[in-house]
Design a protein around this motif. Structure first.
Motif, PDB file in Angstrom:
ATOM      1  N   ILE A 178       0.366  -1.002   0.153  1.00  0.00           N
ATOM      2  CA  ILE A 178      -0.242   0.214   0.304  1.00  0.00           C
ATOM      3  C   ILE A 178       0.697   1.187   0.003  1.00  0.00           C
ATOM      4  O   ILE A 178       0.041   1.291  -0.119  1.00  0.00           O
ATOM      5  N   GLU A 179       1.978   0.926   0.588  1.00  0.00           N
ATOM      6  CA  GLU A 179       2.939   2.009   0.603  1.00  0.00           C
ATOM      7  C   GLU A 179       3.391   3.060  -0.637  1.00  0.00           C
ATOM      8  O   GLU A 179       3.726   4.565  -1.077  1.00  0.00           O
ATOM      9  N   LEU A 180       3.591   1.609  -2.355  1.00  0.00           N
ATOM     10  CA  LEU A 180       3.063   2.682  -3.112  1.00  0.00           C
ATOM     11  C   LEU A 180       2.112   3.166  -3.702  1.00  0.00           C
ATOM     12  O   LEU A 180       2.268   4.106  -4.248  1.00  0.00           O
ATOM     13  N   LEU A 181       1.059   2.796  -3.622  1.00  0.00           N
ATOM     14  CA  LEU A 181      -0.523   2.849  -3.994  1.00  0.00           C
ATOM     15  C   LEU A 181      -0.327   4.785  -3.604  1.00  0.00           C
ATOM     16  O   LEU A 181      -0.603   5.687  -3.292  1.00  0.00           O
ATOM     17  N   LYS A 182      -0.027   4.791  -1.982  1.00  0.00           N
ATOM     18  CA  LYS A 182       0.284   6.097  -1.139  1.00  0.00           C
ATOM     19  C   LYS A 182       0.559   7.062  -1.802  1.00  0.00           C
ATOM     20  O   LYS A 182       0.325   8.506  -1.771  1.00  0.00           O
ATOM     21  N   THR A 183       1.927   6.911  -3.021  1.00  0.00           N
ATOM     22  CA  THR A 183       2.451   7.947  -3.440  1.00  0.00           C
ATOM     23  C   THR A 183       2.257   8.727  -4.599  1.00  0.00           C
ATOM     24  O   THR A 183       1.958   9.528  -4.560  1.00  0.00           O
ATOM     25  N   LEU A 184       0.740   8.056  -4.562  1.00  0.00           N
ATOM     26  CA  LEU A 184      -0.553   8.283  -5.461  1.00  0.00           C
ATOM     27  C   LEU A 184      -1.573   9.599  -5.337  1.00  0.00           C
ATOM     28  O   LEU A 184      -2.624  10.235  -6.084  1.00  0.00           O
ATOM     29  N   LYS A 185      -1.166   9.794  -3.612  1.00  0.00           N
ATOM     30  CA  LYS A 185      -2.022  10.693  -2.616  1.00  0.00           C
ATOM     31  C   LYS A 185      -2.301  12.088  -3.119  1.00  0.00           C
ATOM     32  O   LYS A 185      -3.507  13.049  -3.570  1.00  0.00           O
ATOM     33  N   LEU A 245       5.991   1.413 -10.365  1.00  0.00           N
ATOM     34  CA  LEU A 245       5.082   2.430 -10.877  1.00  0.00           C
ATOM     35  C   LEU A 245       6.028   3.710 -12.203  1.00  0.00           C
ATOM     36  O   LEU A 245       7.418   3.411 -11.652  1.00  0.00           O
ATOM     37  N   ASP A 246       5.367   3.853 -13.176  1.00  0.00           N
ATOM     38  CA  ASP A 246       5.972   4.307 -13.806  1.00  0.00           C
ATOM     39  C   ASP A 246       5.749   5.604 -14.032  1.00  0.00           C
ATOM     40  O   ASP A 246       4.101   5.966 -14.584  1.00  0.00           O
ATOM     41  N   VAL A 247       5.582   7.061 -13.015  1.00  0.00           N
ATOM     42  CA  VAL A 247       4.905   8.386 -12.891  1.00  0.00           C
ATOM     43  C   VAL A 247       6.120   8.889 -13.422  1.00  0.00           C
ATOM     44  O   VAL A 247       7.130   8.817 -12.324  1.00  0.00           O
ATOM     45  N   GLU A 248       5.974  10.266 -13.640  1.00  0.00           N
ATOM     46  CA  GLU A 248       6.711  11.298 -13.253  1.00  0.00           C
ATOM     47  C   GLU A 248       7.513  11.395 -11.755  1.00  0.00           C
ATOM     48  O   GLU A 248       6.253  11.916 -11.134  1.00  0.00           O
ATOM     49  N   ASP A 249       8.223  11.508 -11.023  1.00  0.00           N
ATOM     50  CA  ASP A 249       8.249  12.351  -9.818  1.00  0.00           C
ATOM     51  C   ASP A 249       7.541  12.911  -9.333  1.00  0.00           C
ATOM     52  O   ASP A 249       7.016  13.022  -8.062  1.00  0.00           O
ATOM     53  N   GLU A 250       7.534  14.402 -10.227  1.00  0.00           N
ATOM     54  CA  GLU A 250       6.751  15.887  -9.601  1.00  0.00           C
ATOM     55  C   GLU A 250       5.472  15.793  -9.738  1.00  0.00           C
ATOM     56  O   GLU A 250       5.190  16.053  -8.878  1.00  0.00           O
ATOM     57  N   LEU A 251       5.127  14.365  -9.798  1.00  0.00           N
ATOM     58  CA  LEU A 251       3.276  14.241  -9.602  1.00  0.00           C
ATOM     59  C   LEU A 251       2.755  13.111  -8.936  1.00  0.00           C
ATOM     60  O   LEU A 251       1.906  13.585  -8.385  1.00  0.00           O
ATOM     61  N   LEU A 252       3.954  12.805  -7.652  1.00  0.00           N
ATOM     62  CA  LEU A 252       4.188  11.926  -7.096  1.00  0.00           C
ATOM     63  C   LEU A 252       3.605  12.111  -5.929  1.00  0.00           C
ATOM     64  O   LEU A 252       4.924  13.195  -5.268  1.00  0.00           O
ATOM     65  N   GLY A 253       2.719  11.997  -4.693  1.00  0.00           N
ATOM     66  CA  GLY A 253       2.951  12.245  -3.465  1.00  0.00           C
ATOM     67  C   GLY A 253       4.566  12.455  -2.205  1.00  0.00           C
ATOM     68  O   GLY A 253       4.956  11.315  -2.701  1.00  0.00           O
ATOM     69  N   ILE A 254       4.756  13.125  -2.050  1.00  0.00           N
ATOM     70  CA  ILE A 254       5.630  12.961  -0.838  1.00  0.00           C
ATOM     71  C   ILE A 254       5.568  12.541   0.392  1.00  0.00           C
ATOM     72  O   ILE A 254       4.825  13.948   0.895  1.00  0.00           O
ATOM     73  N   TYR A 255       6.221  11.555   0.780  1.00  0.00           N
ATOM     74  CA  TYR A 255       5.747  11.507   1.578  1.00  0.00           C
ATOM     75  C   TYR A 255       6.723  11.423   3.586  1.00  0.00           C
ATOM     76  O   TYR A 255       7.813  11.066   2.695  1.00  0.00           O
TER      77      TYR A 255
END
Length: 255
Positions: A178-185, A245-255
């Motif tokens: 779930i920590e992977l999914l949480k980066t999509l916050k 996840l293959d998503v640009e870093d700046e689009l991901l949430g920071i925890y």
């Protein structure tokens, strides 16, 4: 066809608007199982009458399990609205003002003040909206991420094994952390369609598109699956039994 999932997150009120999830997905995904449920639908024919609040309640693990099973089996049981509570004695200590707040909550399907009541010690509030859309309040958002992980796993397993035969052993799918999914916050705050029905199997990878959607989940049907809306991909690596996840870093949430 394997369904897609819609997620829109409001971290101010811990509200998640979703599409593509069933009551069974919710009940089997949470860890804080409700001890009792107060039904916020005045016309409900389920539960037992509670005279202090003049609302219906469902008490105990067995009765609540039966309730969720009945919702899964009978899709005609519409207009589902409920809030969980811990102790019947504390429920009966609600003031007229607190009861009126609950009645407003149930009628408008949105909170007036806090969605979490001290006397109820509730972890959830659930509203069915329309067209398979639900609005759920979570005291602990990790509960939602667990539900989402289990649902993606289930649909991916279904997709990967849709062509299995008697002579071909079904393929397992490793659970998503779930920590992977949480980066999509941060993306979930904008609204995201997890387009499992648009997935592609490339060699040993299952690529699931993640697509920005508008705030309203009803707009999902209007989404054009092109690069203008594409956030990235959630990828299952069959050979490594792992998710990335293959998503640009700046689009991901920071925890």
């Amino acid at each position: 066809m394997t369904a897609s999932l819609y997620v829109h997150l409001d971290t101010t009120s811990n509200t998640v608007v979703t599409q593509g999830f069933t009551p069974r997905d919710f009940y089997h995904g949470i860890t804080h199982q409700p001890k009792n449920i107060l039904l916020l639908n005045a016309s409900s024919d389920q539960g037992e009458f509670e005279k202090h609040t003049t609302m219906k309640i469902i008490r105990g693990y067995a009765a609540i399990t039966h309730y969720f099973d009945s919702l899964h089996k009978n899709q005609s049981l519409l207009d589902k609205r409920w809030i969980d509570f811990t102790e019947l004695d504390l429920l009966r200590e609600l003031t007229p003002l607190e009861i009126s707040e609950l009645l407003y909550f149930g009628h408008m399907k949105t909170h007036l003040y806090s969605p979490f009541f001290y006397k109820l010690q509730n972890n959830f509030v659930f509203f069915e909206l329309e067209s398979g859309v639900n609005r759920t309040y979570y005291r602990y958002l990790d509960e939602f991420y667990r539900i989402l992980a289990l649902k993606i796993n289930h649909l991916s397993l279904e997709l990967l094994n849709s062509r299995s035969t008697f002579f071909r052993k079904a393929q397992p799918v490793e659970k998503i952390n779930i920590e992977l999914l949480k980066t999509l916050k941060e993306a979930f705050k904008e609204g995201v369609l997890i387009a499992i029905d648009q997935s592609k199997l490339m060699k040993n990878e299952l690529q699931i598109p993640l697509i920005y959607a508008e705030d309203s989940p009803l707009s999902v049907k209007k989404i054009n699956y092109n690069s203008d809306y594409l956030l990235g991909h959630l990828i299952y690596h069959k050979d490594l039994a792992s998710w990335t996840l293959d998503v640009e870093d700046e689009l991901l949430g920071i925890y």
